[in-house]
Design a protein around this motif. Structure first.
Motif, mmCIF file in Angstrom:
data_model
loop_
_atom_site.group_PDB
_atom_site.id
_atom_site.type_symbol
_atom_site.label_atom_id
_atom_site.label_comp_id
_atom_site.label_asym_id
_atom_site.label_seq_id
_atom_site.Cartn_x
_atom_site.Cartn_y
_atom_site.Cartn_z
ATOM 1 N N ASP A 159 0.843 -1.190 0.000
ATOM 2 C CA ASP A 159 0.000 0.000 0.000
ATOM 3 C C ASP A 159 0.881 1.244 0.000
ATOM 4 O OD1 ASP A 159 -2.339 1.467 0.041
ATOM 5 O OD2 ASP A 159 -2.495 1.446 2.223
ATOM 6 N N LEU A 160 0.390 2.309 -0.628
ATOM 7 C CA LEU A 160 1.172 3.546 -0.711
ATOM 8 C C LEU A 160 1.118 4.340 0.589
ATOM 9 C CD1 LEU A 160 2.835 5.446 -2.527
ATOM 10 C CD2 LEU A 160 0.689 6.499 -3.219
ATOM 11 N N MET A 161 -0.081 4.492 1.144
ATOM 12 C CA MET A 161 -0.262 5.290 2.357
ATOM 13 C C MET A 161 -0.311 4.371 3.569
ATOM 14 S SD MET A 161 -0.300 8.292 1.063
ATOM 15 C CE MET A 161 -0.871 9.311 2.419
ATOM 16 N N LEU A 162 0.751 4.393 4.372
ATOM 17 C CA LEU A 162 0.867 3.487 5.515
ATOM 18 C C LEU A 162 1.282 4.263 6.762
ATOM 19 C CD1 LEU A 162 2.927 0.692 3.738
ATOM 20 C CD2 LEU A 162 0.613 0.376 4.643
ATOM 21 N N PRO A 163 0.872 3.791 7.924
ATOM 22 C CA PRO A 163 1.399 4.382 9.149
ATOM 23 C C PRO A 163 2.857 3.967 9.336
ATOM 24 C CG PRO A 163 0.040 2.475 9.664
ATOM 25 C CD PRO A 163 -0.104 2.719 8.184
ATOM 26 N N GLY A 164 3.644 4.846 9.885
ATOM 27 C CA GLY A 164 5.027 4.509 10.200
ATOM 28 C C GLY A 164 6.018 4.782 9.092
ATOM 29 N N ARG A 165 5.635 4.465 7.842
ATOM 30 C CA ARG A 165 6.569 4.650 6.731
ATOM 31 C C ARG A 165 5.823 4.635 5.404
ATOM 32 N NH1 ARG A 165 12.126 1.160 5.507
ATOM 33 N NH2 ARG A 165 13.091 2.756 4.201
ATOM 34 N N ASP A 166 6.195 5.518 4.510
ATOM 35 C CA ASP A 166 5.548 5.652 3.207
ATOM 36 C C ASP A 166 5.876 4.477 2.299
ATOM 37 O OD1 ASP A 166 6.090 6.881 0.214
ATOM 38 O OD2 ASP A 166 4.251 7.597 1.134
ATOM 39 N N GLY A 167 4.880 4.048 1.492
ATOM 40 C CA GLY A 167 5.070 2.904 0.608
ATOM 41 C C GLY A 167 6.153 3.119 -0.433
ATOM 42 N N LEU A 168 6.276 4.333 -0.963
ATOM 43 C CA LEU A 168 7.313 4.607 -1.961
ATOM 44 C C LEU A 168 8.704 4.489 -1.350
ATOM 45 C CD1 LEU A 168 5.781 7.603 -3.948
ATOM 46 C CD2 LEU A 168 5.835 5.191 -4.571
ATOM 47 N N ASP A 169 8.838 4.933 -0.105
ATOM 48 C CA ASP A 169 10.123 4.819 0.586
ATOM 49 C C ASP A 169 10.464 3.354 0.819
ATOM 50 O OD1 ASP A 169 12.410 5.915 1.880
ATOM 51 O OD2 ASP A 169 11.470 5.497 3.821
ATOM 52 N N ILE A 170 9.448 2.564 1.156
ATOM 53 C CA ILE A 170 9.662 1.122 1.337
ATOM 54 C C ILE A 170 10.087 0.481 0.023
ATOM 55 C CG2 ILE A 170 8.512 -1.066 1.874
ATOM 56 C CD1 ILE A 170 6.642 0.570 3.728
ATOM 57 N N CYS A 171 9.399 0.841 -1.058
ATOM 58 C CA CYS A 171 9.729 0.304 -2.375
ATOM 59 C C CYS A 171 11.176 0.620 -2.733
ATOM 60 C CB CYS A 171 8.771 0.876 -3.425
ATOM 61 S SG CYS A 171 9.002 0.225 -5.092
ATOM 62 N N ARG A 172 11.584 1.854 -2.474
ATOM 63 C CA ARG A 172 12.960 2.271 -2.790
ATOM 64 C C ARG A 172 13.975 1.400 -2.033
ATOM 65 N NH1 ARG A 172 12.414 6.989 -1.253
ATOM 66 N NH2 ARG A 172 12.016 8.050 -3.224
ATOM 67 N N GLU A 173 13.723 1.158 -0.735
ATOM 68 C CA GLU A 173 14.672 0.356 0.038
ATOM 69 C C GLU A 173 14.665 -1.106 -0.410
ATOM 70 O OE1 GLU A 173 15.961 -0.918 4.579
ATOM 71 O OE2 GLU A 173 14.537 0.724 4.272
ATOM 72 N N LEU A 174 13.481 -1.645 -0.702
ATOM 73 C CA LEU A 174 13.423 -3.037 -1.157
ATOM 74 C C LEU A 174 14.246 -3.223 -2.429
ATOM 75 C CD1 LEU A 174 9.675 -4.016 -0.567
ATOM 76 C CD2 LEU A 174 11.674 -4.670 0.779
ATOM 77 N N ARG A 175 14.157 -2.262 -3.340
ATOM 78 C CA ARG A 175 14.899 -2.370 -4.591
ATOM 79 C C ARG A 175 16.408 -2.226 -4.403
ATOM 80 N NH1 ARG A 175 12.207 -5.238 -6.143
ATOM 81 N NH2 ARG A 175 10.493 -5.137 -7.640
ATOM 82 N N SER A 176 16.830 -1.748 -3.240
ATOM 83 C CA SER A 176 18.270 -1.624 -2.987
ATOM 84 C C SER A 176 18.918 -2.965 -2.670
ATOM 85 C CB SER A 176 18.523 -0.648 -1.827
ATOM 86 O OG SER A 176 18.137 -1.215 -0.576
ATOM 87 N N PHE A 177 18.083 -3.986 -2.329
ATOM 88 C CA PHE A 177 18.675 -5.281 -1.994
ATOM 89 C C PHE A 177 17.888 -6.476 -2.539
ATOM 90 C CE2 PHE A 177 15.712 -4.537 1.510
ATOM 91 C CZ PHE A 177 15.111 -5.777 1.678
ATOM 92 N N SER A 178 16.721 -6.248 -3.163
ATOM 93 C CA SER A 178 15.895 -7.371 -3.595
ATOM 94 C C SER A 178 15.200 -7.062 -4.912
ATOM 95 C CB SER A 178 14.829 -7.677 -2.521
ATOM 96 O OG SER A 178 13.912 -8.654 -2.975
ATOM 97 N N ASP A 179 15.007 -8.105 -5.724
ATOM 98 C CA ASP A 179 14.235 -7.956 -6.965
ATOM 99 C C ASP A 179 12.855 -8.613 -6.826
ATOM 100 O OD1 ASP A 179 14.933 -10.595 -6.929
ATOM 101 O OD2 ASP A 179 15.835 -10.629 -8.926
#
Length: 229
Positions: free
Chosen positions: A59-79
């Motif tokens: 989800d894009l709008m989340l408590p605690g941390r934004d979905g786009l920020d999560i996506c960015r970090e996931l792509r730094s170590f995982s496909d």
């Protein structure tokens, strides 16, 4: 909570609406998938690292941390394939989400059946990726040649770079701006509609090589992606 089944593909749902997460989870379970759920954005990355899901519904709008920020970090170590879920429909959000590495983007309200269908298609591509020498599309970068269904393609340098960019990530949507960054080596200033013209010409040449086949899909308001079965 982890809902598992032996050898089932595992789907991580990152969604702060419990009823919606449960509804999607029920449809996933009925389709033979295992699923687990986190509601807080801060739990998403640790959950991926610990559980190694086959796909993430984010989800894009989340408590605690934004979905786009999560996506960015996931792509730094995982496909791991990522499908963004959101009620925000502005084009800028679509482009940003996809350019950060999301594999698909579904706007709320959505049909759970559609979500499952998208997941099946993405996991199918992930398990059977397009590989040089094992597909109807072949690209020889050094010789600057390409063929489709065994027929050589007479491509301009720009068309070759366009095809190469799309083929580098089959199924991933590229915005016009992203494609333009790869088309002109001299970084000339052109409009994003220039991409539409090049795509039209490339489609025509692919059609000539394989009548009835159009592997380039237009995603309205977003851009283009290449789909090869």
């Amino acid at each position: 909570m982890d809902h598992t089944a032996d050898r089932a593909a595992r789907i991580l749902i990152v969604e702060d609406e419990p009823k919606l997460a449960a509804l999607v989870g029920d449809y996933l379970h009925a389709s033979g998938y295992a699923w687990y759920w986190v509601a807080d954005g801060r739990e998403a990355v640790p959950a991926v690292k610990a559980q190694h899901p086959d796909l993430v519904l984010l989800d894009l709008m989340l408590p605690g941390r934004d979905g786009l920020d999560i996506c960015r970090e996931l792509r730094s170590f995982s496909d791991v394939p990522i499908v963004m879920l959101t009620a925000k429909v502005e084009e800028i959000d679509r482009l940003l989400g996809l350019e950060l590495g999301a594999d698909d983007y579904i706007c709320k309200p959505f049909s759970p059946r559609e979500v499952v269908a998208r997941i099946k298609a993405i996991l199918r591509r992930a398990r059977f990726p397009v590989e040089p020498g094992h597909t109807a599309l072949k690209i020889d970068d050094e010789a600057h040649r390409a063929s489709f269904n065994g027929t050589a393609l007479d491509l301009t340098p720009v068309e070759f770079r366009l095809l190469k960019t799309l083929a580098a990530a089959p199924g991933r949507v590229f915005s016009r701006d992203r494609l333009l960054d790869n088309l002109y080596l001299d970084h000339r200033v052109v409009t994003d509609r220039t991409v539409d013209s090049h795509v039209k010409n490339l489609r025509r040449k692919l059609e000539q090589a394989a009548p009835g086949q159009d592997p380039i899909r237009s995603i309205y308001g977003v851009g283009y992606k290449l789909e090869i079965d």
